[in-house]
Scaffold this active site. Structure first.
Site, PDB file in Angstrom:
ATOM      1  N   PHE A  60      -5.491  23.944  24.359  1.00 49.00           N
ATOM      2  CA  PHE A  60      -6.118  24.792  23.337  1.00 49.00           C
ATOM      3  C   PHE A  60      -6.144  26.222  23.856  1.00 49.00           C
ATOM      4  O   PHE A  60      -6.707  26.498  24.912  1.00 49.00           O
ATOM      5  CB  PHE A  60      -7.553  24.335  23.035  1.00 49.00           C
ATOM      6  CG  PHE A  60      -8.158  25.105  21.892  1.00 49.00           C
ATOM      7  CD1 PHE A  60      -7.946  24.705  20.569  1.00 49.00           C
ATOM      8  CD2 PHE A  60      -8.922  26.240  22.108  1.00 49.00           C
ATOM      9  CE1 PHE A  60      -8.480  25.418  19.511  1.00 49.00           C
ATOM     10  CE2 PHE A  60      -9.456  26.966  21.051  1.00 49.00           C
ATOM     11  CZ  PHE A  60      -9.238  26.552  19.751  1.00 49.00           C
ATOM     12  N   ASP A  97      -5.427  30.096  31.551  1.00 50.07           N
ATOM     13  CA  ASP A  97      -6.383  30.425  30.491  1.00 50.07           C
ATOM     14  C   ASP A  97      -7.761  29.883  30.876  1.00 50.07           C
ATOM     15  O   ASP A  97      -8.010  28.679  30.814  1.00 50.07           O
ATOM     16  CB  ASP A  97      -5.902  29.813  29.172  1.00 50.07           C
ATOM     17  CG  ASP A  97      -6.812  30.165  28.006  1.00 50.07           C
ATOM     18  OD1 ASP A  97      -7.891  30.747  28.243  1.00 50.07           O
ATOM     19  OD2 ASP A  97      -6.445  29.861  26.856  1.00 50.07           O
ATOM     20  N   LYS A 117       1.210  50.395  29.768  1.00 47.76           N
ATOM     21  CA  LYS A 117       1.618  51.456  28.867  1.00 47.76           C
ATOM     22  C   LYS A 117       0.664  51.568  27.665  1.00 47.76           C
ATOM     23  O   LYS A 117       0.430  50.582  26.969  1.00 47.76           O
ATOM     24  CB  LYS A 117       3.035  51.174  28.349  1.00 47.76           C
ATOM     25  CG  LYS A 117       3.723  52.394  27.851  1.00 47.76           C
ATOM     26  CD  LYS A 117       5.198  52.097  27.686  1.00 47.76           C
ATOM     27  CE  LYS A 117       5.881  53.297  27.094  1.00 47.76           C
ATOM     28  NZ  LYS A 117       7.293  53.093  26.925  1.00 47.76           N
ATOM     29  N   THR A 129      -8.486  48.484  18.100  1.00 48.44           N
ATOM     30  CA  THR A 129      -9.472  49.559  17.935  1.00 48.44           C
ATOM     31  C   THR A 129     -10.561  49.511  19.001  1.00 48.44           C
ATOM     32  O   THR A 129     -10.821  50.483  19.701  1.00 48.44           O
ATOM     33  CB  THR A 129     -10.117  49.479  16.529  1.00 48.44           C
ATOM     34  OG1 THR A 129      -9.074  49.498  15.581  1.00 48.44           O
ATOM     35  CG2 THR A 129     -11.060  50.639  16.302  1.00 48.44           C
TER      36      THR A 129
HETATM   37  C1  LIG Z   1      -9.055  27.649  26.765  1.00 51.58           C
HETATM   38  C2  LIG Z   1      -9.354  28.465  25.530  1.00 51.58           C
HETATM   39  N1  LIG Z   1      -8.541  29.494  25.221  1.00 51.58           N
HETATM   40  C3  LIG Z   1      -8.768  30.279  24.134  1.00 51.58           C
HETATM   41  C4  LIG Z   1      -9.830  30.043  23.314  1.00 51.58           C
HETATM   42  C5  LIG Z   1     -10.067  30.915  22.104  1.00 51.58           C
HETATM   43  O1  LIG Z   1     -11.197  31.690  22.301  1.00 51.58           O
HETATM   44  P1  LIG Z   1     -11.938  32.379  21.053  1.00 51.58           P
HETATM   45  O2  LIG Z   1     -12.630  31.293  20.314  1.00 51.58           O
HETATM   46  O3  LIG Z   1     -12.852  33.353  21.689  1.00 51.58           O
HETATM   47  O4  LIG Z   1     -10.904  33.065  20.248  1.00 51.58           O
HETATM   48  C6  LIG Z   1     -10.710  28.978  23.601  1.00 51.58           C
HETATM   49  C7  LIG Z   1     -11.866  28.693  22.734  1.00 51.58           C
HETATM   50  O5  LIG Z   1     -12.580  27.720  22.882  1.00 51.58           O
HETATM   51  C8  LIG Z   1     -10.464  28.159  24.733  1.00 51.58           C
HETATM   52  O6  LIG Z   1     -11.244  27.115  25.050  1.00 51.58           O
END
Ligand SMILES: Cc1ncc(COP(=O)(O)O)c(C=O)c1O
Length: 473
Positions: free
Chosen positions: A208, A317, A348, A355
């Protein structure tokens, strides 16, 4: 070559930050001793009334409860019906110190912070005078080893989107080896190569990474997130599926690691041959949303090596795992990488840009969170609490083998599986009635996303209520 771009990092600020600004005074920061449920059903009548009202102006299908954030304290969430829950979900891992923590209230009341809260700047062009100092004290002081630049963003998906873009910039820069050609500039405006190049990002089954357009092509946890949205044809490698208990299934699990790693190499080759080479790989250190799936240290170390060997940027992530719940500030620190991951950004101006580019007011709060983590030694405390919780979960699963299995976790970033999704969903509802607010992940897991102030006493209260719940199922 990768080394030259490696010292960069993108993270999504919001996960690290409390979402709700308190109005209470410091003196009322006292946690209740235990949960207290007043209504016969959850959600109670006032939550139901408000949900119905909300439903008239927006889709309220996902709303579980309406919350009284003024009355919520530390690890306890109070709903609008006056029910007090032990909260082991902490706004999906985004309230690191719990509700209404005094240090955050002080920061909010400090006159020198007022301007940060009311004058939200377009950060990329008009940063405030103390921005660098705040970045240093809030973010750089906890930057993962080997990473020394930061780009703030407004949310997790936004960070992922920009990490993916940065990888493509980096890759094309290497391929070009010099000035951008006129043809690149003109073709990108009509989505044609070479300006819009054929490059791909590798991701993993069960992952995810958010629900925005590009990130969604790397998300594979649930169909409902992706249904009806066009996706890039990018490689998706199997994420290992282990057999528990891990100690008794070492041989099988190692073979599973090697199978999945071979698939990664094979896909890299395949996508190279079909003219859409892999520029980046994105992976969670523990798959959160997808079901709290863990990969071994060996598996992650090998992934890192494969990326280095093939000149692929390696993006970790940490939107869900970062900021301490695993007992290290960054979960990937558990993997002892020889070479730091490349969560790469690009310097860059205007190419990584929007924003607001984050929010300095959040940095004020994050600075307090980081101070508190250091002052109170919260990472080693959460490691101890996590061990205690996991031992308790292992004992409980031994008592209820027909209901639960596969207790796992690092720190309090734990999970346990139910035999069926129906049992899991029933248990979550029942836990609410027994005073615990929690959430699921994957198809049949219960996940723990506690605050960093969650302690052994909270864990014991949970285990007691969990035991009661399992007996009632
Ligand atoms: C591993 C991971 N990456 C990205 C996201 C997306 O984050 P957001 O909900 O802040 O857009 C999540 C959300 O739970 C996540 O668990």
């Amino acid at each position: 070559m990768l080394n030259r771009v490696r010292s960069n990092l993108i993270f999504g600020g919001y996960r690290l930050l409390p979402q709700f600004l308190p109005t209470r005074s410091n003196s009322s920061y006292v946690e209740p001793n235990e949960p207290n449920i007043l209504t016969k059903s959850i959600p109670g009548p006032e939550s139901v009334r408000l949900s119905t009202l909300l439903g008239q102006v927006q889709n309220s299908g996902a709303v579980q409860l309406f919350v009284d954030y003024d009355r919520s304290v530390g690890n306890y969430l109070v709903d609008v019906d006056g029910n007090t829950f032990l909260d082991i979900y902490s706004q999906i891992s985004s309230v690191p110190l719990g509700y209404n923590h005094p240090s955050l209230i002080s920061a909010l009341h400090d006159p020198k912070n007022v301007s940060a809260f009311i004058n939200r700047p377009a950060l990329g062009i008009l940063p405030p005078k103390d921005f660098i100092e705040k970045l240093q004290s809030a973010l750089m002081s906890v930057a993962p080893p080997g990473l020394n630049e930061v780009q703030t963003m407004a949310c997790g998906s936004c960070s992922v989107e920009n990490a993916l873009k940065a990888v493509c910039f980096w890759r094309r820069n290497i391929e070009r080896g010099g000035e951008v050609a006129e043809l690149d500039m003109s073709t990108c405006l009509t989505n044609q190569a070479p300006g819009s190049p054929h490059l791909s990002i590798m991701s993993f089954t069960g992952s995810f990474h958010g629900r925005t357009f590009g990130a969604l092509s790397c998300t594979h946890s649930k169909a409902i997130h992706k249904l009806d949205v066009p996706a890039f044809d990018w490689p998706i490698a199997d994420y290992p599926k282990y057999i528990f208990p891990l100690e008794e299934n070492k041989e099988f699990n190692k073979r599973e690691d090697d199978r999945c790693l071979a698939m990664v190499e094979d896909l890299i080759e395949q996508y190279h041959r079909k003219g859409c080479p892999v520029a980046g790989m994105i992976v969670e250190p523990i798959q959160g949303e997808g079901g709290d799936n863990h990969g071994s240290v060996y598996y992650y170390q090998q992934l890192r090596k494969i990326c280095t060997k093939n000149q692929i940027a390696f993006i970790i992530d940490e939107v869900q795992t970062g900021c301490g719940p695993t007992g290290k500030f960054w979960a990937h620190e558990h993997f002892n990488f020889e070479t730091a991951p490349d969560i790469v950004t690009f310097n860059k101006p205007y190419r990584i840009f929007n924003t607001w580019l984050g929010d300095p007011a959040k940095l004020v709060l994050l600075e307090q969170v980081v101070k508190e983590i250091k002052k109170e030694n919260l990472l080693s405390k959460i490691t101890e609490t996590g061990d205690h919780l996991l031992n308790g979960l292992n004992d409980t699963q031994a008592q209820f083998p027909n209901y639960i299995m596969n207790a796992r976790g690092r720190g309090t970033f734990c999970a346990i599986d139910f035999k069926t999704p129906e049992l899991r969903d029933k248990a979550i509802k029942r836990l609410h009635l027994n005073g615990v607010h929690c959430g699921g992940s994957g198809t049949a897991s219960l996940r723990f996303r506690t605050t960093l102030t969650f302690n052994k006493n909270h864990a014991n209260i949970f285990l007691d209520r969990f035991n009661r719940t399992l007996k009632e199922l």
